[in-house]
Design a protein around this motif. Sequence first.
Motif, PDB file in Angstrom:
ATOM      1  N   ASP A 179      27.160 -56.511 -47.182  1.00 61.56           N
ATOM      2  CA  ASP A 179      28.007 -55.735 -46.279  1.00 61.56           C
ATOM      3  C   ASP A 179      27.371 -55.493 -44.920  1.00 61.56           C
ATOM      4  OD1 ASP A 179      26.057 -53.850 -46.876  1.00 61.56           O
ATOM      5  OD2 ASP A 179      27.449 -52.414 -47.781  1.00 61.56           O
ATOM      6  N   GLY A 180      26.159 -55.978 -44.716  1.00 60.18           N
ATOM      7  CA  GLY A 180      25.446 -55.763 -43.462  1.00 60.18           C
ATOM      8  C   GLY A 180      24.625 -54.487 -43.446  1.00 60.18           C
ATOM      9  N   VAL A 181      24.676 -53.724 -44.542  1.00 61.87           N
ATOM     10  CA  VAL A 181      23.963 -52.444 -44.623  1.00 61.87           C
ATOM     11  C   VAL A 181      23.036 -52.398 -45.839  1.00 61.87           C
ATOM     12  CG1 VAL A 181      24.229 -49.931 -44.815  1.00 61.87           C
ATOM     13  CG2 VAL A 181      25.861 -51.254 -43.449  1.00 61.87           C
ATOM     14  N   THR A 182      23.603 -52.565 -47.011  1.00 61.99           N
ATOM     15  CA  THR A 182      22.851 -52.429 -48.265  1.00 61.99           C
ATOM     16  C   THR A 182      22.423 -53.791 -48.774  1.00 61.99           C
ATOM     17  OG1 THR A 182      24.114 -50.457 -48.829  1.00 61.99           O
ATOM     18  CG2 THR A 182      22.941 -51.529 -50.617  1.00 61.99           C
ATOM     19  N   TRP A 183      21.101 -53.974 -48.927  1.00 63.08           N
ATOM     20  CA  TRP A 183      20.580 -55.248 -49.416  1.00 63.08           C
ATOM     21  C   TRP A 183      19.888 -55.036 -50.753  1.00 63.08           C
ATOM     22  CZ3 TRP A 183      21.711 -59.928 -49.293  1.00 63.08           C
ATOM     23  CH2 TRP A 183      20.824 -60.928 -49.710  1.00 63.08           C
ATOM     24  N   GLY A 184      19.646 -56.122 -51.451  1.00 64.69           N
ATOM     25  CA  GLY A 184      18.964 -56.074 -52.739  1.00 64.69           C
ATOM     26  C   GLY A 184      19.965 -55.846 -53.860  1.00 64.69           C
ATOM     27  N   VAL A 185      19.445 -55.398 -54.996  1.00 61.22           N
ATOM     28  CA  VAL A 185      20.295 -55.194 -56.169  1.00 61.22           C
ATOM     29  C   VAL A 185      21.403 -54.173 -55.880  1.00 61.22           C
ATOM     30  CG1 VAL A 185      20.320 -54.504 -58.599  1.00 61.22           C
ATOM     31  CG2 VAL A 185      18.464 -55.901 -57.736  1.00 61.22           C
ATOM     32  N   GLY A 186      21.175 -53.285 -54.920  1.00 61.04           N
ATOM     33  CA  GLY A 186      22.198 -52.309 -54.538  1.00 61.04           C
ATOM     34  C   GLY A 186      23.488 -52.923 -54.032  1.00 61.04           C
ATOM     35  N   VAL A 187      23.460 -54.197 -53.657  1.00 58.68           N
ATOM     36  CA  VAL A 187      24.676 -54.887 -53.202  1.00 58.68           C
ATOM     37  C   VAL A 187      25.779 -54.754 -54.248  1.00 58.68           C
ATOM     38  CG1 VAL A 187      25.646 -57.189 -52.746  1.00 58.68           C
ATOM     39  CG2 VAL A 187      23.508 -56.515 -51.664  1.00 58.68           C
ATOM     40  N   ARG A 188      25.392 -54.768 -55.525  1.00 62.66           N
ATOM     41  CA  ARG A 188      26.406 -54.736 -56.595  1.00 62.66           C
ATOM     42  C   ARG A 188      27.262 -53.476 -56.565  1.00 62.66           C
ATOM     43  NH1 ARG A 188      22.841 -53.725 -62.042  1.00 62.66           N
ATOM     44  NH2 ARG A 188      21.632 -52.058 -61.182  1.00 62.66           N
ATOM     45  N   ASN A 189      26.728 -52.385 -56.036  1.00 65.11           N
ATOM     46  CA  ASN A 189      27.462 -51.112 -56.019  1.00 65.11           C
ATOM     47  C   ASN A 189      28.226 -50.866 -54.730  1.00 65.11           C
ATOM     48  OD1 ASN A 189      26.524 -50.400 -58.618  1.00 65.11           O
ATOM     49  ND2 ASN A 189      24.569 -49.806 -57.714  1.00 65.11           N
ATOM     50  N   THR A 190      28.150 -51.786 -53.790  1.00 66.57           N
ATOM     51  CA  THR A 190      28.874 -51.618 -52.533  1.00 66.57           C
ATOM     52  C   THR A 190      30.312 -52.099 -52.695  1.00 66.57           C
ATOM     53  OG1 THR A 190      28.327 -53.818 -51.674  1.00 66.57           O
ATOM     54  CG2 THR A 190      26.747 -52.011 -51.198  1.00 66.57           C
ATOM     55  N   LYS A 191      31.151 -51.692 -51.778  1.00 64.71           N
ATOM     56  CA  LYS A 191      32.538 -52.161 -51.769  1.00 64.71           C
ATOM     57  C   LYS A 191      32.569 -53.690 -51.684  1.00 64.71           C
ATOM     58  CE  LYS A 191      36.783 -51.077 -49.235  1.00 64.71           C
ATOM     59  NZ  LYS A 191      37.329 -50.317 -48.103  1.00 64.71           N
ATOM     60  N   THR A 192      31.676 -54.245 -50.882  1.00 62.79           N
ATOM     61  CA  THR A 192      31.589 -55.697 -50.733  1.00 62.79           C
ATOM     62  C   THR A 192      31.176 -56.361 -52.034  1.00 62.79           C
ATOM     63  OG1 THR A 192      31.079 -55.500 -48.379  1.00 62.79           O
ATOM     64  CG2 THR A 192      30.420 -57.557 -49.462  1.00 62.79           C
ATOM     65  N   GLY A 193      30.127 -55.858 -52.661  1.00 59.89           N
ATOM     66  CA  GLY A 193      29.650 -56.435 -53.915  1.00 59.89           C
ATOM     67  C   GLY A 193      30.694 -56.400 -55.002  1.00 59.89           C
ATOM     68  N   LYS A 194      31.392 -55.286 -55.109  1.00 59.24           N
ATOM     69  CA  LYS A 194      32.443 -55.152 -56.131  1.00 59.24           C
ATOM     70  C   LYS A 194      33.608 -56.099 -55.851  1.00 59.24           C
ATOM     71  CE  LYS A 194      31.254 -50.398 -57.243  1.00 59.24           C
ATOM     72  NZ  LYS A 194      31.645 -48.998 -57.144  1.00 59.24           N
ATOM     73  N   TRP A 195      33.991 -56.209 -54.568  1.00 56.75           N
ATOM     74  CA  TRP A 195      35.092 -57.101 -54.212  1.00 56.75           C
ATOM     75  C   TRP A 195      34.712 -58.551 -54.512  1.00 56.75           C
ATOM     76  CZ3 TRP A 195      36.397 -61.338 -51.445  1.00 56.75           C
ATOM     77  CH2 TRP A 195      37.770 -61.568 -51.253  1.00 56.75           C
ATOM     78  N   LEU A 196      33.508 -58.941 -54.125  1.00 55.58           N
ATOM     79  CA  LEU A 196      33.066 -60.318 -54.372  1.00 55.58           C
ATOM     80  C   LEU A 196      33.079 -60.656 -55.859  1.00 55.58           C
ATOM     81  CD1 LEU A 196      30.153 -60.570 -51.804  1.00 55.58           C
ATOM     82  CD2 LEU A 196      32.187 -62.046 -51.869  1.00 55.58           C
ATOM     83  N   TRP A 197      32.525 -59.774 -56.661  1.00 54.46           N
ATOM     84  CA  TRP A 197      32.442 -60.049 -58.096  1.00 54.46           C
ATOM     85  C   TRP A 197      33.837 -60.201 -58.711  1.00 54.46           C
ATOM     86  CZ3 TRP A 197      31.106 -56.622 -62.763  1.00 54.46           C
ATOM     87  CH2 TRP A 197      30.611 -57.409 -63.812  1.00 54.46           C
ATOM     88  N   ALA A 198      34.785 -59.439 -58.196  1.00 52.47           N
ATOM     89  CA  ALA A 198      36.147 -59.487 -58.732  1.00 52.47           C
ATOM     90  C   ALA A 198      36.986 -60.628 -58.145  1.00 52.47           C
ATOM     91  CB  ALA A 198      36.851 -58.150 -58.475  1.00 52.47           C
ATOM     92  N   ASN A 199      36.644 -61.106 -56.945  1.00 53.10           N
ATOM     93  CA  ASN A 199      37.539 -62.027 -56.254  1.00 53.10           C
ATOM     94  C   ASN A 199      36.962 -63.360 -55.795  1.00 53.10           C
ATOM     95  OD1 ASN A 199      40.134 -60.377 -55.842  1.00 53.10           O
ATOM     96  ND2 ASN A 199      38.511 -58.967 -55.258  1.00 53.10           N
ATOM     97  N   ALA A 200      35.651 -63.512 -55.761  1.00 50.63           N
ATOM     98  CA  ALA A 200      35.052 -64.739 -55.209  1.00 50.63           C
ATOM     99  C   ALA A 200      35.569 -65.996 -55.904  1.00 50.63           C
ATOM    100  CB  ALA A 200      33.534 -64.666 -55.281  1.00 50.63           C
ATOM    101  N   TRP A 201      35.820 -65.903 -57.198  1.00 47.76           N
ATOM    102  CA  TRP A 201      36.301 -67.066 -57.954  1.00 47.76           C
ATOM    103  C   TRP A 201      37.603 -67.623 -57.387  1.00 47.76           C
ATOM    104  CZ3 TRP A 201      40.996 -67.089 -60.553  1.00 47.76           C
ATOM    105  CH2 TRP A 201      41.640 -65.837 -60.647  1.00 47.76           C
ATOM    106  N   ARG A 202      38.426 -66.757 -56.800  1.00 48.83           N
ATOM    107  CA  ARG A 202      39.709 -67.186 -56.216  1.00 48.83           C
ATOM    108  C   ARG A 202      39.505 -68.175 -55.065  1.00 48.83           C
ATOM    109  NH1 ARG A 202      43.543 -63.470 -58.096  1.00 48.83           N
ATOM    110  NH2 ARG A 202      42.642 -61.477 -58.718  1.00 48.83           N
ATOM    111  N   TYR A 203      38.310 -68.158 -54.483  1.00 50.21           N
ATOM    112  CA  TYR A 203      37.988 -68.993 -53.324  1.00 50.21           C
ATOM    113  C   TYR A 203      36.970 -70.081 -53.674  1.00 50.21           C
ATOM    114  CZ  TYR A 203      40.516 -65.140 -51.530  1.00 50.21           C
ATOM    115  OH  TYR A 203      41.509 -64.210 -51.344  1.00 50.21           O
ATOM    116  N   GLY A 204      36.713 -70.233 -54.988  1.00 47.79           N
ATOM    117  CA  GLY A 204      35.833 -71.296 -55.443  1.00 47.79           C
ATOM    118  C   GLY A 204      34.368 -70.923 -55.595  1.00 47.79           C
ATOM    119  N   PHE A 205      34.052 -69.634 -55.488  1.00 43.90           N
ATOM    120  CA  PHE A 205      32.666 -69.180 -55.582  1.00 43.90           C
ATOM    121  C   PHE A 205      32.407 -68.448 -56.900  1.00 43.90           C
ATOM    122  CE2 PHE A 205      33.356 -69.606 -51.062  1.00 43.90           C
ATOM    123  CZ  PHE A 205      32.160 -70.109 -50.592  1.00 43.90           C
ATOM    124  N   ILE A 206      31.172 -68.585 -57.388  1.00 37.44           N
ATOM    125  CA  ILE A 206      30.753 -67.828 -58.572  1.00 37.44           C
ATOM    126  C   ILE A 206      29.476 -67.060 -58.254  1.00 37.44           C
ATOM    127  CG2 ILE A 206      31.798 -69.410 -60.229  1.00 37.44           C
ATOM    128  CD1 ILE A 206      28.863 -70.481 -60.721  1.00 37.44           C
TER     129      ILE A 206
END
Length: 168
Positions: free
Chosen positions: A96-123
């Motif tokens: 997200d440009g702010v939180t790096w490291g394992v904390g990424v998973r708890n950010t809005k960005t990390g949560k969105w990616l985990w739920a949606n990246a597959w829709r765009y071909g990413f895992i």
Amino acid sequence: MVSKKHPINAGYRRSSVTSPYGLTRETQRALTRMIAAARAKGVRIVVRSGYRSYAQQKQILASKIREYGSESLARRYNAAPGRSEHQTGLAVDLWDGVTWGVGVRNTKTGKWLWANAWRYGFILRYPNGKEKITGYAFEPWHYRYIGARAKDFGANSNQTLEEYLGLA
């Protein structure tokens, strides 16, 4: 497949390279669509790292070994040259440009990616609890483009590419 067990050599060259991240054209197109979709939902995705050359990967690992004071610890998160997906132009580190490291998973960005990246071909390439399979510790920021096959992973998947390909 590029991993600790499936390396590429220093002469490997990715195809159809794009700017600014050195990704393959197909990967860059998918990333652009994914970032736009996230933005439409109020989620900010920033690319921290894309393509890395063999020499750059070698330099990063050496730097991390010095930083951590332990080669084995550094290698939990950092690939040796020839063993990094970043060298293929198919992998990106996202945050997200702010939180790096394992904390990424708890950010809005990390949560969105985990739920949606597959829709765009990413895992999510290095899921939590899969270090024995992937060889790397949990990296909630590292996404690998695999194209349409990502639909087989779906939202919030902890499946590894090794498991999917029958290599685990």
